[in-house]
Enzyme design. Structure first.
Site, mmCIF file in Angstrom:
data_model
loop_
_atom_site.group_PDB
_atom_site.id
_atom_site.type_symbol
_atom_site.label_atom_id
_atom_site.label_comp_id
_atom_site.label_asym_id
_atom_site.label_seq_id
_atom_site.Cartn_x
_atom_site.Cartn_y
_atom_site.Cartn_z
ATOM 1 N N ALA A 30 0.862 -1.194 0.000
ATOM 2 C CA ALA A 30 0.000 0.000 0.000
ATOM 3 C C ALA A 30 0.896 1.241 0.000
ATOM 4 O O ALA A 30 0.808 2.117 0.858
ATOM 5 C CB ALA A 30 -0.953 -0.003 1.199
ATOM 6 N N HIS A 35 7.108 5.730 1.515
ATOM 7 C CA HIS A 35 7.901 4.573 1.079
ATOM 8 C C HIS A 35 8.834 4.978 -0.069
ATOM 9 O O HIS A 35 9.985 4.553 -0.123
ATOM 10 C CB HIS A 35 6.984 3.452 0.560
ATOM 11 N N GLN A 59 2.660 -9.308 13.151
ATOM 12 C CA GLN A 59 2.742 -8.054 13.888
ATOM 13 C C GLN A 59 1.376 -7.416 14.124
ATOM 14 O O GLN A 59 1.293 -6.310 14.635
ATOM 15 C CB GLN A 59 3.707 -7.083 13.207
ATOM 16 N N GLY A 145 11.415 4.570 8.204
ATOM 17 C CA GLY A 145 10.884 5.920 8.409
ATOM 18 C C GLY A 145 10.833 6.273 9.890
ATOM 19 O O GLY A 145 10.581 5.421 10.745
ATOM 20 N N SER A 184 -0.146 4.095 5.273
ATOM 21 C CA SER A 184 -1.085 3.293 4.486
ATOM 22 C C SER A 184 -2.460 3.297 5.140
ATOM 23 O O SER A 184 -3.487 3.200 4.468
ATOM 24 C CB SER A 184 -0.568 1.857 4.376
ATOM 25 N N ARG A 185 -2.484 3.420 6.469
ATOM 26 C CA ARG A 185 -3.758 3.393 7.191
ATOM 27 C C ARG A 185 -4.617 4.636 6.939
ATOM 28 O O ARG A 185 -5.807 4.617 7.209
ATOM 29 C CB ARG A 185 -3.526 3.275 8.691
HETATM 30 O O1 PAF Z 1 7.017 -0.389 9.028
HETATM 31 C C1 PAF Z 1 6.516 -1.353 8.397
HETATM 32 O O2 PAF Z 1 5.935 -1.205 7.330
HETATM 33 C C2 PAF Z 1 6.643 -2.754 8.974
HETATM 34 O O3 PAF Z 1 6.542 -2.750 10.348
HETATM 35 C C3 PAF Z 1 7.924 -3.476 8.521
HETATM 36 C C4 PAF Z 1 9.178 -2.797 9.009
HETATM 37 C C5 PAF Z 1 7.957 -3.558 6.990
HETATM 38 C C6 PAF Z 1 7.925 -4.909 9.068
HETATM 39 O O4 PAF Z 1 6.814 -5.635 8.623
#
Ligand code: PAF
Length: 251
Positions: A30, A35, A59, A145, A184-185
């Protein structure tokens, strides 16, 4: 750009890579400008840039949140190709958790505070997937980030603790014109909540104390998980409806 869904195929390719310097940007897809700024930072310094797109189920402390996480691999891959990425890794969970998550990384102190106190198991999932991805990619530099400040500190500490030969590079938070940190959220916010959301950054930046910021946010309709000052940072997580936003500023 080469795309790998099989990590064993990628490992064969990786073993043959002779590039002087490899940069790595792990993502959950996303993709947005935040990014792409990490990709740009990697491309500036490294001969070769690898990006992973993997929505890491381990996670997420809440199954609903995992299901609702925005995902559009096709659009992500198009953006990465346009941004000049050399390799995209798009594994599924079976490729990453070959052990069915028998092994994981747990940090016992800082990960239990702030976001960790509100999302049990979250940082175990983050640290474990980042460890696995770093071992798969073996980059010289990996880019994260500052928006996810607690995550960044924990990853840095993990790579030091485990003598991992990688340089962790922190990149400044990329913001929308009204100050909202890109995430993304943010896609989950309806028009009214999107407008409200800008108050998070403003409250962190403009309040004298963490408690003042918290009261301001409650007044503006946020459900606040925490606002805390740690060293030179003010960090916060707060919800608007089902959308959990995090941010931090230097104080
Ligand atoms: O920050 C994120 O997008 C995630 O926590 C990561 C570092 C890609 C790990 O899944």
């Amino acid at each position: 750009m080469k795309t790998f869904t099989s990590m064993s195929q990628w490992q064969i390719y990786r073993d043959k890579l002779q590039q002087d310097s490899i940069g790595f940007v792990p993502t959950m897809g996303a993709l947005h400008q935040g990014h792409l700024a990490l990709v740009e930072a990697s491309r500036k310094t490294n001969m070769f840039t690898v990006v992973s797109v993997f929505v890491n189920p381990k996670q997420f402390d809440d199954g609903q949140d995992f299901k609702a996480y925005p995902s559009n691999h096709q659009a992500d891959l198009e953006q990465l190709e346009k941004a000049g990425v050399d390799v995209a890794l798009v594994p599924d969970a079976a490729q990453i958790y070959v052990d069915d998550y028998r092994f994981k990384v747990t940090e016992m102190e800082f990960s239990q505070r702030l976001c960790g106190a509100h999302r049990p198991g979250h940082f175990d999932g983050v640290l474990t997937v980042v460890m696995r991805l770093l071992n798969l990619v073996r980059p010289d530099n990996a880019y994260f980030g500052e928006k996810d400040y607690q995550q960044l500190q924990l990853i840095r500490d993990m790579t030091t603790a485990f003598f991992m030969p990688v340089n962790i590079v922190a990149c400044a938070t990329v913001r929308e014109a009204d100050g909202l940190a890109m995430s993304s959220r943010n896609q989950h916010l309806d028009t009214r909540r999107r407008r409200q959301a800008a108050a998070l950054y403003a409250a962190l930046k403009n309040s004298c104390t963490a408690n003042d910021a918290k009261q301001t946010l409650i007044g503006k309709g946020f459900e606040v998980d925490y606002v805390e000052d740690i060293a030179d940072r003010r960090l916060a997580a707060a919800r608007l409806g089902n959308t959990r936003l995090i941010d931090n500023v230097q104080i």
